[in-house]
Design a protein around this motif. Structure first.
Motif, PDB file in Angstrom:
ATOM      1  N   ALA A  85     -36.784  62.561   9.431  1.00  0.00           N
ATOM      2  CA  ALA A  85     -36.505  63.638  10.134  1.00  0.00           C
ATOM      3  C   ALA A  85     -36.705  64.996   9.689  1.00  0.00           C
ATOM      4  O   ALA A  85     -37.290  66.043  10.390  1.00  0.00           O
ATOM      5  N   ARG A  86     -36.469  65.368   8.459  1.00  0.00           N
ATOM      6  CA  ARG A  86     -36.540  66.493   7.661  1.00  0.00           C
ATOM      7  C   ARG A  86     -37.907  66.945   7.489  1.00  0.00           C
ATOM      8  O   ARG A  86     -38.527  67.993   7.558  1.00  0.00           O
ATOM      9  N   PHE A  87     -38.545  65.800   6.739  1.00  0.00           N
ATOM     10  CA  PHE A  87     -39.931  66.189   6.176  1.00  0.00           C
ATOM     11  C   PHE A  87     -41.119  65.673   6.844  1.00  0.00           C
ATOM     12  O   PHE A  87     -42.381  65.748   6.560  1.00  0.00           O
ATOM     13  N   GLY A  88     -40.692  64.809   7.801  1.00  0.00           N
ATOM     14  CA  GLY A  88     -42.072  64.085   8.601  1.00  0.00           C
ATOM     15  C   GLY A  88     -42.570  62.985   8.255  1.00  0.00           C
ATOM     16  O   GLY A  88     -43.355  62.196   8.680  1.00  0.00           O
ATOM     17  N   GLY A  89     -41.996  62.391   7.039  1.00  0.00           N
ATOM     18  CA  GLY A  89     -42.645  61.148   6.399  1.00  0.00           C
ATOM     19  C   GLY A  89     -42.323  60.987   5.176  1.00  0.00           C
ATOM     20  O   GLY A  89     -41.369  62.015   4.473  1.00  0.00           O
ATOM     21  N   ILE A  90     -42.725  59.983   4.230  1.00  0.00           N
ATOM     22  CA  ILE A  90     -42.473  59.667   3.055  1.00  0.00           C
ATOM     23  C   ILE A  90     -44.056  59.306   2.234  1.00  0.00           C
ATOM     24  O   ILE A  90     -44.436  58.417   2.621  1.00  0.00           O
ATOM     25  N   ASP A  91     -44.206  60.071   1.099  1.00  0.00           N
ATOM     26  CA  ASP A  91     -45.444  59.812   0.514  1.00  0.00           C
ATOM     27  C   ASP A  91     -45.123  58.948  -0.709  1.00  0.00           C
ATOM     28  O   ASP A  91     -46.205  58.251  -1.103  1.00  0.00           O
ATOM     29  N   ILE A  92     -44.366  59.158  -1.393  1.00  0.00           N
ATOM     30  CA  ILE A  92     -43.829  58.741  -2.843  1.00  0.00           C
ATOM     31  C   ILE A  92     -42.356  58.201  -3.020  1.00  0.00           C
ATOM     32  O   ILE A  92     -41.554  58.727  -2.487  1.00  0.00           O
ATOM     33  N   LEU A  93     -42.494  56.994  -3.351  1.00  0.00           N
ATOM     34  CA  LEU A  93     -41.206  56.497  -3.707  1.00  0.00           C
ATOM     35  C   LEU A  93     -41.076  56.162  -5.185  1.00  0.00           C
ATOM     36  O   LEU A  93     -41.779  55.767  -5.600  1.00  0.00           O
ATOM     37  N   VAL A  94     -40.115  56.768  -5.850  1.00  0.00           N
ATOM     38  CA  VAL A  94     -39.690  56.448  -7.282  1.00  0.00           C
ATOM     39  C   VAL A  94     -38.509  55.866  -7.368  1.00  0.00           C
ATOM     40  O   VAL A  94     -37.281  56.505  -7.086  1.00  0.00           O
ATOM     41  N   ASN A  95     -38.541  54.766  -7.795  1.00  0.00           N
ATOM     42  CA  ASN A  95     -37.502  53.694  -7.952  1.00  0.00           C
ATOM     43  C   ASN A  95     -36.905  54.142  -9.495  1.00  0.00           C
ATOM     44  O   ASN A  95     -37.301  53.171 -10.228  1.00  0.00           O
ATOM     45  N   ASN A  96     -36.023  55.024  -9.669  1.00  0.00           N
ATOM     46  CA  ASN A  96     -35.552  55.453 -10.848  1.00  0.00           C
ATOM     47  C   ASN A  96     -33.968  55.017 -11.123  1.00  0.00           C
ATOM     48  O   ASN A  96     -33.762  54.806 -12.408  1.00  0.00           O
TER      49      ASN A  96
END
Length: 276
Positions: A85-96
């Motif tokens: 909702a804030r940024f319009g999507g997700i391009d990268i997931l970092v499972n840290n």
């Protein structure tokens, strides 16, 4: 600016390695979703989602601090929805995000066992599953989507299990996600890789382990610089790898690593686990 305008969802980014990766991406002008549990300062373990957001913004990125328990499906779903909702999507997931207990079997309460499996294995799997529809959209839009798991190369040697069976199984569970998801998502154009340090890394969490000499460690920035190289690589060709930080940097011509030392000039570092 290779990551400018990209949105990264980073678990456990309120401090340490996760925060270092966030700030490195923010320097390009990336959007950073700080998905972590800590909302109130703890003198023993500094850093909250809000202090991390300030550091991300100071580094040049946009920040969205979200309290999120990655063991809980509803919590992760809500965080991902808010990020979109804030940024319009997700391009990268970092499972840290990760939980650790370097204990033998008699000294590992099942509550601690469940915590490590809940965070390391279930959390990694759940975040990947929940972010996947957005990563697919990112791939279709040609935005080079990546999943990066902060987990070690798989090595089926007794040596890496016998001292802390539960912890090893939990970290290897993250790496098994890398192995399987890389194959599953390759046709979609989504990269899945692991990154792990050669040496112990100086973090607040590490300092809570008795007997660790922080002066014989490297800084989190060696991992954030290595992560940047992975996350800016071609997602269609750079996938299914178990990268070691110094080896990856060397492949890109970065061989002078003294600046990453907590104490410059250090030659003998505390080795990390799982690197043969």
């Amino acid at each position: 600016m290779k990551l400018q305008g990209k949105t990264l969802f980073i678990t456990g980014a309120s401090r340490g390695i996760g925060l270092a990766i966030a700030k490195r991406a923010a320097a390009d002008g990336a959007n950073i979703v700080i998905a972590a549990k800590t909302t109130e300062a703890n003198p023993k373990l500094p850093g909250t989602i809000f202090s991390a957001a300030q550091e991300v913004e100071q580094a040049g990125g946009a920040a969205l601090p979200l309290q999120c328990d990655i063991r809980d499906e509803a919590s992760v779903q809500a965080a991902v929805a808010e990020a979109v909702a804030r940024f319009g999507g997700i391009d990268i997931l970092v499972n840290n995000a990760s939980a650790i207990s370097l204990t033998p079997t008699p000294d590992t309460p099942m509550k601690r066992f469940d915590l490590m499996f809940g965070v390391n294995v279930r959390g990694t799997y759940l975040c990947t599953q929940t972010c996947l529809p957005e990563l697919v959209k990112s791939a279709r839009a040609g935005r080079n989507p990546h999943v990066l798991n902060m987990s070690p190369p798989l090595s089926m040697r007794e040596h890496w299990f016998k001292g802390h069976v539960a912890y090893t199984m939990a970290k290897y569970g993250m790496s098994e996600c890398t192995l399987g998801h890389a194959g599953e998502f390759r046709p979609l154009g989504i990269a899945v890789n692991s990154l792990w340090p050669r040496t112990a890394i100086a973090t607040a969490a590490l300092q809570m382990i008795p007997g660790v000499d922080i002066k014989m460690c490297r800084k989190p920035e060696i991992l954030s610089d290595a992560a940047y190289l992975i996350l800016t690589s071609d997602s269609k060709t750079t996938t299914g790898n178990f990268f070691i930080d110094d080896e990856l940097l060397a492949q890109h011509g970065i061989t002078e690593l003294d600046g990453y030392s907590v104490v410059p000039g250090t030659k003998n570092f505390i080795p990390d686990f799982f690197v043969d």
